[in-house]
Scaffold this active site. Sequence first.
Site, PDB file in Angstrom:
ATOM      1  CB  THR A 151      -8.911   1.837  12.114  1.00  0.00           C
ATOM      2  OG1 THR A 151      -7.800   2.217  11.304  1.00  0.00           O
ATOM      3  CG2 THR A 151      -9.755   0.847  11.362  1.00  0.00           C
TER       4      THR A 151
ATOM      5  CG  ASP B  11      -4.750   4.394   2.016  1.00  0.00           C
ATOM      6  OD1 ASP B  11      -5.894   4.845   1.890  1.00  0.00           O
ATOM      7  OD2 ASP B  11      -4.191   4.243   3.121  1.00  0.00           O
TER       8      ASP B  11
ATOM      9  CG  ASP C 198     -12.072  18.085  -4.234  1.00  0.00           C
ATOM     10  OD1 ASP C 198     -13.002  18.909  -4.373  1.00  0.00           O
ATOM     11  OD2 ASP C 198     -10.872  18.417  -4.207  1.00  0.00           O
TER      12      ASP C 198
ATOM     13  CE  LYS D 211      -2.236   1.605   3.799  1.00  0.00           C
ATOM     14  NZ  LYS D 211      -2.053   3.060   3.834  1.00  0.00           N
TER      15      LYS D 211
ATOM     16  NE  ARG E 236       1.845   2.776  12.923  1.00  0.00           N
ATOM     17  CZ  ARG E 236       1.000   3.645  13.482  1.00  0.00           C
ATOM     18  NH1 ARG E 236       1.461   4.652  14.173  1.00  0.00           N
ATOM     19  NH2 ARG E 236      -0.299   3.493  13.310  1.00  0.00           N
TER      20      ARG E 236
ATOM     21  CE  LYS F 143      -7.200   6.541   4.796  1.00  0.00           C
ATOM     22  NZ  LYS F 143      -5.769   6.251   4.622  1.00  0.00           N
TER      23      LYS F 143
HETATM   24  O1  C5P Z   1       0.981   1.088  11.017  1.00  0.00           O
HETATM   25  P1  C5P Z   1      -0.443   0.667  10.888  1.00  0.00           P
HETATM   26  O2  C5P Z   1      -0.619  -0.844  10.752  1.00  0.00           O
HETATM   27  O3  C5P Z   1      -1.328   1.272  11.937  1.00  0.00           O
HETATM   28  O4  C5P Z   1      -0.890   1.279   9.476  1.00  0.00           O
HETATM   29  C1  C5P Z   1      -2.197   1.226   9.010  1.00  0.00           C
HETATM   30  C2  C5P Z   1      -2.259   1.838   7.657  1.00  0.00           C
HETATM   31  O5  C5P Z   1      -3.612   1.798   7.202  1.00  0.00           O
HETATM   32  C3  C5P Z   1      -1.817   3.305   7.577  1.00  0.00           C
HETATM   33  O6  C5P Z   1      -1.151   3.456   6.331  1.00  0.00           O
HETATM   34  C4  C5P Z   1      -3.109   4.089   7.580  1.00  0.00           C
HETATM   35  O7  C5P Z   1      -3.026   5.274   6.836  1.00  0.00           O
HETATM   36  C5  C5P Z   1      -4.072   3.108   6.896  1.00  0.00           C
HETATM   37  N1  C5P Z   1      -5.489   3.261   7.206  1.00  0.00           N
HETATM   38  C6  C5P Z   1      -5.990   3.195   8.499  1.00  0.00           C
HETATM   39  N2  C5P Z   1      -7.348   3.335   8.732  1.00  0.00           N
HETATM   40  C7  C5P Z   1      -8.182   3.514   7.709  1.00  0.00           C
HETATM   41  C8  C5P Z   1      -7.692   3.573   6.405  1.00  0.00           C
HETATM   42  C9  C5P Z   1      -6.338   3.422   6.187  1.00  0.00           C
HETATM   43  O8  C5P Z   1      -5.232   2.994   9.436  1.00  0.00           O
HETATM   44  N3  C5P Z   1      -9.498   3.568   7.944  1.00  0.00           N
END
Ligand code: C5P
Length: 230
Positions: A117, A58, A63, A31, A209, A60
């Site tokens: 989330t 991603d 607009d 991603k 992460r 998002k």
């Molecule tokens: O590091 P981590 O596992 O928390 O990363 C989650 C990834 O998913 C990040 O790139 C974040 O921008 C993305 N994301 C999210 N919640 C959403 C949509 C995308 O955490 N609803």
Amino acid sequence: MKNTPIIALDFATLEEVEQFLNLFDEPLFVKIGMELYLQNGPETIKMVKEKGHDLFLDLKLHDIPNTVKGALKGLGKFDIDLINVHAAGGIQMMQAGLEGLRSSNPNAKLIAVTQLTSTTEAQMRSEQNIQSSIEDAVIHYAEIAKQAELDGVVCSPLESQLITEHIGNDFLKVTPGIRLESDKTHDQQRVTTPEDAKKLGSTHIVVGRSITQHEDPVARYHEILRRWKG
Ligand code: C5P
């Protein structure tokens, strides 16, 4: 499109991405988010696709319909597999986006972000002034995404089951907020393990992460892959 865990390449530079991807000798699903894309542009997509990986872009988008349509038409010219918009942009915006994407890329899937989330119900009520449970808000966004004929949603794994009940199986549920027991939650508020995400009906998981900041990202990826595949 594969359904291996989608690795969030949340790095600032292409050098870091290249270094990270070179650790792996297998095709991945990765991603690219706004941190990387907005600083490095289409070069980023080229690097990932030349290495044979599937790509979720991603960005998002959110607009007016005409702008999102043009943006998705343009982005569709790149070899992307999955891309997203915010459901909060509305049905017309999602329909226009889908039309734009399909005109340049008939195969890429378009999904909608429901509630991030990282958002809690208390924040949603006080800052967005949506006075319902977070589950109801997410289901509502998923329903309008379905009405706009999108392919699915991004949601918390905790909401996948509810979405399947309301919308059916034939809808992607791409879920970030994945952590193993030993991980920190960071800024994520609604997290689950890969096994639980699968049990709850996620079709794809996004992991950042927990893999990218691990001392052995390849071993950690395989552990998550094994636990996700069951
Ligand atoms: O590091 P981590 O596992 O928390 O990363 C989650 C990834 O998913 C990040 O790139 C974040 O921008 C993305 N994301 C999210 N919640 C959403 C949509 C995308 O955490 N609803």
